[in-house]
Design an enzyme around this catalytic site. Sequence first.
Site, mmCIF file in Angstrom:
data_model
loop_
_atom_site.group_PDB
_atom_site.id
_atom_site.type_symbol
_atom_site.label_atom_id
_atom_site.label_comp_id
_atom_site.label_asym_id
_atom_site.label_seq_id
_atom_site.Cartn_x
_atom_site.Cartn_y
_atom_site.Cartn_z
ATOM 1 N N LYS A 1 0.818 -1.220 0.000
ATOM 2 C CA LYS A 1 0.000 0.000 0.000
ATOM 3 C C LYS A 1 0.849 1.266 0.000
ATOM 4 O O LYS A 1 0.510 2.234 -0.670
ATOM 5 C CB LYS A 1 -0.956 0.008 1.198
ATOM 6 C CG LYS A 1 -2.008 -1.069 1.079
ATOM 7 C CD LYS A 1 -3.254 -0.780 1.880
ATOM 8 C CE LYS A 1 -4.293 -1.847 1.540
ATOM 9 N NZ LYS A 1 -5.567 -1.643 2.178
ATOM 10 N N LYS B 1 -5.505 -10.066 -6.228
ATOM 11 C CA LYS B 1 -6.654 -10.065 -5.328
ATOM 12 C C LYS B 1 -7.706 -9.041 -5.790
ATOM 13 O O LYS B 1 -7.346 -7.930 -6.182
ATOM 14 C CB LYS B 1 -6.130 -9.680 -3.930
ATOM 15 C CG LYS B 1 -7.161 -9.602 -2.841
ATOM 16 C CD LYS B 1 -6.539 -9.108 -1.531
ATOM 17 C CE LYS B 1 -6.847 -7.634 -1.294
ATOM 18 N NZ LYS B 1 -7.189 -7.275 0.081
ATOM 19 N N LYS C 1 -10.707 -3.357 -2.984
ATOM 20 C CA LYS C 1 -11.363 -2.048 -3.028
ATOM 21 C C LYS C 1 -10.404 -0.996 -3.541
ATOM 22 O O LYS C 1 -10.771 -0.119 -4.292
ATOM 23 C CB LYS C 1 -11.752 -1.610 -1.618
ATOM 24 C CG LYS C 1 -12.876 -2.386 -1.012
ATOM 25 C CD LYS C 1 -13.204 -1.767 0.357
ATOM 26 C CE LYS C 1 -13.795 -2.794 1.271
ATOM 27 N NZ LYS C 1 -13.409 -2.643 2.659
HETATM 28 P P1 ATP Z 1 -8.139 -3.063 0.302
HETATM 29 O O1 ATP Z 1 -8.019 -3.677 -1.037
HETATM 30 O O2 ATP Z 1 -8.299 -1.589 0.278
HETATM 31 O O3 ATP Z 1 -7.113 -3.544 1.255
HETATM 32 P P2 ATP Z 1 -10.097 -4.943 0.861
HETATM 33 O O4 ATP Z 1 -10.892 -5.030 -0.373
HETATM 34 O O5 ATP Z 1 -9.051 -5.977 1.126
HETATM 35 O O6 ATP Z 1 -9.490 -3.517 0.911
HETATM 36 P P3 ATP Z 1 -10.851 -4.968 3.664
HETATM 37 O O7 ATP Z 1 -11.836 -4.143 4.373
HETATM 38 O O8 ATP Z 1 -9.428 -4.651 3.900
HETATM 39 O O9 ATP Z 1 -11.106 -4.889 2.100
HETATM 40 O O10 ATP Z 1 -11.118 -6.503 3.934
HETATM 41 C C1 ATP Z 1 -12.222 -7.038 4.631
HETATM 42 C C2 ATP Z 1 -12.144 -8.547 4.626
HETATM 43 O O11 ATP Z 1 -12.309 -9.059 3.309
HETATM 44 C C3 ATP Z 1 -10.816 -9.116 5.128
HETATM 45 O O12 ATP Z 1 -11.068 -10.233 5.941
HETATM 46 C C4 ATP Z 1 -10.101 -9.528 3.880
HETATM 47 O O13 ATP Z 1 -9.195 -10.576 4.092
HETATM 48 C C5 ATP Z 1 -11.263 -9.992 3.016
HETATM 49 N N1 ATP Z 1 -10.958 -9.893 1.594
HETATM 50 C C6 ATP Z 1 -10.674 -8.756 0.918
HETATM 51 N N2 ATP Z 1 -10.464 -9.013 -0.381
HETATM 52 C C7 ATP Z 1 -10.610 -10.354 -0.536
HETATM 53 C C8 ATP Z 1 -10.508 -11.233 -1.655
HETATM 54 N N3 ATP Z 1 -10.236 -10.762 -2.867
HETATM 55 N N4 ATP Z 1 -10.719 -12.550 -1.455
HETATM 56 C C9 ATP Z 1 -11.013 -13.021 -0.222
HETATM 57 N N5 ATP Z 1 -11.120 -12.250 0.876
HETATM 58 C C10 ATP Z 1 -10.921 -10.933 0.733
#
Ligand code: ATP
Length: 335
Positions: free
Chosen positions: A114, A198, A201
Amino acid sequence: MARPRVLSGIQPTSDSFHLGNYLGAVRQWVPLQETHDAFYMVVDLHAITVTPTAAELRARTRVAAAQLFACGLDPERSSVFVQSHVREHAELAWMLICMTGMGEAGRMTQFKDKSAKYGEGSASVGLFTYPILQAADILLYQTDQVPVGADQKQHIELTRDLAQRFNTRYGAKTFTLPNPYIVKEVEKITDLQDPTAKMSKSSSSPQGILDVLEEPGTLRKKVMRAVTDTGSEIVADDENKPGVTNLLRILSALTGTTIADLEARYVGAGYGTFKKDVAEAVIETFAPIRERAEKLLANEAELDRMLAVGAAKARAVAQETMEKARDAMGFLPTH
Ligand code: ATP
Ligand code: LTN
């Protein structure tokens, strides 16, 4: 016997959760309410590491909370709350920050990824200490299990190390050591346009991400345009067919059909037919969640009241842990 405790959090950093958040995390949280003493929170203190405006933070915190309830979290069965409503998170984070090595924090891969986006030296110190705040979240509640996606494994390892260190230095029974609860099949849902990365967001392009609150028409278009691989067979193969494999995982998780059964069903079918079925499964899952979330958002006072109930339950547990931790570390009592 007391139920084991489960806790997790999600950031209010966008206007909707995405399919990775849903399958990798939130969907697991719902059944755990029945078997565990459950705490789930919207981690607004984590969200300010990426400097949203006040209006964005306010709106996204409510949208995140509404989605949690809409996905099936029940304020009677679990404590659903907003992290900043329990002041102890910031206090314990400070204590743990003072026990973490710079090198140790610098090894966190999520920080490295990040912060790279901000350019040398421009990421906030908050982003650097983010995993330590997460450790505080988990330890405050004497958590046994943390249901998350694979990307969070390293943060839970750090949490265990800090708990162990605190217990060794200051008092053997201050904190419970947590374990990650990760469902292998859905631990990493990938980006539709870049199926080795992955779904995220913050880094996925709009075409690569399926949002829970999105219009059915847009969801369908995105799935139909998902990157698939050369060849025409619908089989799981992470190395050579990451796009098809991701879609197979999604369809399997959403319909409860094994990947082997799906492979058998689509022998000789084209990518088009397969993708249409994936799109319909996503739409069918998201439509009722969106409807419930919209209803909840239409009555902010009631939503805020539900969150206040969750915060009161959370605060009782957090305060008890903090009293122990303050005393163990040598802080004088206030009375
Ligand atoms: P960012 O990409 O900004 O880090 P994020 O999309 O990972 O955000 P978070 O709020 O950080 O969202 O994650 C919330 C939950 O969703 C966490 O438990 C994270 O491990 C899970 N998660 C996020 N993206 C994935 C994915 N692509 N596949 C499975 N689990 C996910
Ligand atoms: N860092 C997590 C969000 C998070 C969390 C937590 C998850 C903050 N505090 C406590 C589990 C337990 C993420 O999903 N990016």
